[in-house]
Design an enzyme around this catalytic site. Structure first.
Site, PDB file in Angstrom:
ATOM      1  N   GLY A  89     -13.166 -23.857 -69.447  1.00 44.47           N
ATOM      2  CA  GLY A  89     -13.604 -25.250 -69.337  1.00 44.47           C
ATOM      3  C   GLY A  89     -13.768 -25.919 -70.684  1.00 44.47           C
ATOM      4  N   ARG A  90     -13.817 -25.104 -71.729  1.00 46.87           N
ATOM      5  CA  ARG A  90     -13.950 -25.699 -73.063  1.00 46.87           C
ATOM      6  C   ARG A  90     -13.199 -24.879 -74.100  1.00 46.87           C
ATOM      7  NH1 ARG A  90     -19.598 -23.923 -75.664  1.00 46.87           N
ATOM      8  NH2 ARG A  90     -19.939 -22.039 -74.475  1.00 46.87           N
TER       9      ARG A  90
ATOM     10  N   ASP B 192     -18.416 -31.237 -70.966  1.00 45.29           N
ATOM     11  CA  ASP B 192     -17.713 -32.095 -71.930  1.00 45.29           C
ATOM     12  C   ASP B 192     -16.619 -31.335 -72.688  1.00 45.29           C
ATOM     13  OD1 ASP B 192     -19.198 -30.460 -73.550  1.00 45.29           O
ATOM     14  OD2 ASP B 192     -20.296 -32.062 -74.559  1.00 45.29           O
TER      15      ASP B 192
ATOM     16  N   ARG C 218     -11.074 -18.155 -82.059  1.00 50.54           N
ATOM     17  CA  ARG C 218     -11.403 -16.788 -81.644  1.00 50.54           C
ATOM     18  C   ARG C 218     -10.124 -15.965 -81.519  1.00 50.54           C
ATOM     19  NH1 ARG C 218     -15.337 -15.945 -76.585  1.00 50.54           N
ATOM     20  NH2 ARG C 218     -13.644 -16.596 -75.230  1.00 50.54           N
TER      21      ARG C 218
ATOM     22  N   ARG D 173      -9.828 -11.032 -68.062  1.00 51.74           N
ATOM     23  CA  ARG D 173     -11.196 -10.685 -67.683  1.00 51.74           C
ATOM     24  C   ARG D 173     -11.211 -10.043 -66.297  1.00 51.74           C
ATOM     25  NH1 ARG D 173     -14.246 -15.124 -70.419  1.00 51.74           N
ATOM     26  NH2 ARG D 173     -12.693 -16.161 -71.688  1.00 51.74           N
TER      27      ARG D 173
ATOM     28  N   ASP E  40     -16.904 -12.584 -65.431  1.00 49.68           N
ATOM     29  CA  ASP E  40     -15.956 -13.370 -66.236  1.00 49.68           C
ATOM     30  C   ASP E  40     -16.147 -13.089 -67.723  1.00 49.68           C
ATOM     31  OD1 ASP E  40     -18.441 -14.822 -65.488  1.00 49.68           O
ATOM     32  OD2 ASP E  40     -17.774 -16.216 -67.031  1.00 49.68           O
ATOM     33  N   ASN E  41     -17.226 -12.423 -68.078  1.00 51.72           N
ATOM     34  CA  ASN E  41     -17.469 -12.087 -69.478  1.00 51.72           C
ATOM     35  C   ASN E  41     -17.218 -10.615 -69.759  1.00 51.72           C
ATOM     36  OD1 ASN E  41     -18.158 -14.745 -69.934  1.00 51.72           O
ATOM     37  ND2 ASN E  41     -20.358 -14.402 -69.717  1.00 51.72           N
TER      38      ASN E  41
HETATM   39  P1  AMP Z   1     -19.823 -19.112 -70.573  1.00 51.07           P
HETATM   40  O1  AMP Z   1     -21.264 -19.276 -70.264  1.00 51.07           O
HETATM   41  O2  AMP Z   1     -19.434 -19.537 -71.952  1.00 51.07           O
HETATM   42  O3  AMP Z   1     -19.282 -17.776 -70.197  1.00 51.07           O
HETATM   43  O4  AMP Z   1     -19.081 -20.180 -69.641  1.00 51.07           O
HETATM   44  C1  AMP Z   1     -19.119 -20.161 -68.232  1.00 51.07           C
HETATM   45  C2  AMP Z   1     -18.197 -21.214 -67.690  1.00 51.07           C
HETATM   46  O5  AMP Z   1     -18.664 -22.532 -68.026  1.00 51.07           O
HETATM   47  C3  AMP Z   1     -16.776 -21.149 -68.228  1.00 51.07           C
HETATM   48  O6  AMP Z   1     -15.915 -21.524 -67.192  1.00 51.07           O
HETATM   49  C4  AMP Z   1     -16.793 -22.173 -69.336  1.00 51.07           C
HETATM   50  O7  AMP Z   1     -15.501 -22.650 -69.633  1.00 51.07           O
HETATM   51  C5  AMP Z   1     -17.670 -23.249 -68.716  1.00 51.07           C
HETATM   52  N1  AMP Z   1     -18.301 -24.093 -69.739  1.00 51.07           N
HETATM   53  C6  AMP Z   1     -19.298 -23.750 -70.604  1.00 51.07           C
HETATM   54  N2  AMP Z   1     -19.621 -24.792 -71.378  1.00 51.07           N
HETATM   55  C7  AMP Z   1     -18.817 -25.825 -71.048  1.00 51.07           C
HETATM   56  C8  AMP Z   1     -18.662 -27.173 -71.521  1.00 51.07           C
HETATM   57  N3  AMP Z   1     -19.404 -27.672 -72.493  1.00 51.07           N
HETATM   58  N4  AMP Z   1     -17.724 -27.938 -70.914  1.00 51.07           N
HETATM   59  C9  AMP Z   1     -16.957 -27.452 -69.924  1.00 51.07           C
HETATM   60  N5  AMP Z   1     -17.063 -26.200 -69.446  1.00 51.07           N
HETATM   61  C10 AMP Z   1     -17.965 -25.385 -69.995  1.00 51.07           C
HETATM   62 MG    MG Z   2     -17.635 -16.832 -70.338  1.00 53.60          MG
END
Ligand code: AMP
Ligand code: MG
Length: 487
Positions: A93-94, A126, A177, A184, A253-254
């Site tokens: 998502g980002r 965002d 990165r 995953r 997913d991590n």
């Molecule tokens: P994470 O907590 O980084 O493993 O992210 C979990 C999910 O939330 C993933 O699909 C990310 O791409 C999405 N995500 C986290 N932060 C954002 C952001 N600021 N905008 C869009 N998607 C996000």
């Molecule tokens: Mg993640």
């Protein structure tokens, strides 16, 4: 030759040749005034990149997402995941995968921008990231690498020159990165849930080709894939436990199929030994507490096995049996890795039946006397067991006597046992207050010198040099340390 190729970029994108449902083409969203704040020179060189060119205005445009590299086909990956036990659709998502760098040695690494703008998977977000969390990922992932723990790595951070809105306004940043891949457990879950069997097979074959080519000709290569992933995760989690690393969000997913540590959010290292240690503010139940990590890894691997069921056997009852058999072995595999690592931390080369009890007894004493995990092993390594309450106790004296007797019952000399301990017990870990201090100076004052010094000290944790001394101390905390999800 374009400017970016002068920097040594040599991109392919094998992921873009997978079935289309696995990703969405997505370009980074350009930013106004990017500035390179940190670059990993050594990593750049190992990727075949030329540091001077990366630092140039043109080089920085790549890290900012303003220039898309030739050969890359940028995309956002689709994946699902169990977040704190609940299954959902996720995806990058980002983040955007720019492509895969083929190094002069012929190795292939994902080049991903994190915080590079919205994608089709952004939902309400965002697509951006704040400077603090991106620098945090940089510090911790590089520290993990130096500790000898498989991990994604950090090549660069640029500030975007734009503010992002969280609880307050924060400076935006983009992290570059580097990963063996971004496959995953959640990628498999996504295809298993919404894709066809053909797509699942394509994904599994791609994974085998990329990470485990040696099993390609196996009679049941998908069973071999499951076994390989179980093996590398059992090794990885044991390594985390041995240094006191707490990931904080072990959602499926991590968890990377390559066996690398991925997605540094609210992670942190444990100071005082306590299996219940949790730093993440959102982990209220302690699901991802230090002592739970091996259990959660087994749970995540069971989700991976489930996703593979259609490939494991045509007869689904048989497939379930196969999967269950493999999953039931995870704990023993983890335990033998952990035990081997603990023996090394205590300077033991050979195996005795009572070793596990010896180790458990030490941990119990550490728990009871609130001993610092890293510094206890350091003190044992250098035989300077003082200035900690634990070392003043009769119980510890007895334990130490048993341990010394045990060390004496092996062929190897005391000197080589000492050396084994020095190489197995880090002098320094990224202590929470040191990380915070570095981030504060960087984010608030734009001064990166504290962070650079910290990175330098952390780059050789087994050196046990004099300059590392001041990084080994632990402050008395009035309130428990808390970390926040790195968005
Ligand atoms: P994470 O907590 O980084 O493993 O992210 C979990 C999910 O939330 C993933 O699909 C990310 O791409 C999405 N995500 C986290 N932060 C954002 C952001 N600021 N905008 C869009 N998607 C996000
Ligand atoms: Mg993640």
């Amino acid at each position: 030759m374009t400017k970016s190729n002068e920097a040594g970029w040599n991109l392919d994108n094998s992921y873009a040749r997978l079935p289309e449902s696995l990703y969405s083409s997505a370009k980074p969203t350009p930013v106004n005034s990017p500035e390179l704040v940190i670059l990993n020179n050594q990593l750049a060189a190992s990727l075949g990149l030329i540091v001077q060119q990366l630092q140039s205005e043109n080089g920085v445009e790549v890290f900012a997402g303003n220039e898309v590299l030739e050969g890359g086909s940028p995309l956002a990956q689709a994946y699902a995941g169990h977040q704190f036990g609940h299954f959902t659709m996720l995806g990058d998502g980002r983040a955007v995968l720019l492509g895969e760098q083929i190094t002069p040695q012929g190795e292939r690494f994902d080049i991903q921008l994190k915080g590079s703008g919205r994608t089709p998977y952004s939902r309400g977000g965002d697509g951006r990231a704040a400077l603090g969390p991106m620098l945090r990922e940089y510090i911790i992932s590089e520290a993990m690498h130096a500790l000898g723990i498989p991990t994604t790595r950090s090549l660069a951070v640029v500030t975007s020159g734009e503010s992002i809105i969280r609880e307050t306004e924060l400076p935006g940043a983009i992290l570059t990165r580097i990963a063996a891949s971004h496959l995953r457990v959640g990628t498999f879950q996504y295809v298993s849930r919404w894709g066809t069997e053909e797509e699942l097979r394509a994904l599994a074959d791609y994974t085998i080709e990329r990470h485990y080519p040696e099993i390609k000709e196996d009679e049941n290569r998908y069973l071999s894939l499951l076994q390989e992933v179980i093996k590398c995760q059992a090794e990885l989690i044991a390594k985390w436990q041995l240094v006191g690393f707490i990931h904080g969000v072990m959602n499926t997913d991590n968890m990377a199929i390559s066996g690398e540590t991925i997605d540094y959010g609210p992670c942190a290292f444990m100071d005082t030994f306590d299996p219940a240690t949790v730093f993440s503010s959102i982990d209220r139940q302690g699901r991802y507490a230090y002592g739970n990590q091996p259990i959660i890894a087994g749970w995540n691997l069971a989700r991976f096995a489930e996703a593979l069921l259609p490939l494991l056997d045509d007869d689904q009852d048989r497939a379930i049996e196969i999967a269950q058999e493999q999953i039931s072995g995870v704990n023993d595999l983890y335990n033998s890795n952990w035990l081997a690592g603990m023996r090394a931390k205590l300077g033991l080369f050979n195996e005795e039946k009572e070793d596990e009890a010896l180790i458990e007894n030490l941990l119990k004493l550490m728990d009871k006397h609130d001993a610092d995990y890293t510094n206890t092993f350091r003190a044992l390594t250098f035989d300077n067991a003082n200035d900690m309450d634990l070392f003043d106790t009769e119980e510890f004296a007895q334990w130490q006597e048993q341990w010394q007797a045990r060390r004496g019952r092996q062929e190897e000399s005391k000197a080589s046992s000492d050396e084994l301990m020095r190489n197995s017990n880090p002098a320094v870990i990224p202590r929470n207050h040191r990380v915070e201090e570095a981030l504060e100076d960087a984010v608030e004052n734009g001064d990166y010198s504290v962070m650079e010094r910290l990175l330098d000290v952390l780059s050789n944790p087994y050196a046990h040099s004099a300059e590392q001394e001041e990084y080994a101390t632990v402050p008395e905390l009035k309130v428990p340390y808390r970390t926040y999800c790195g968005t």
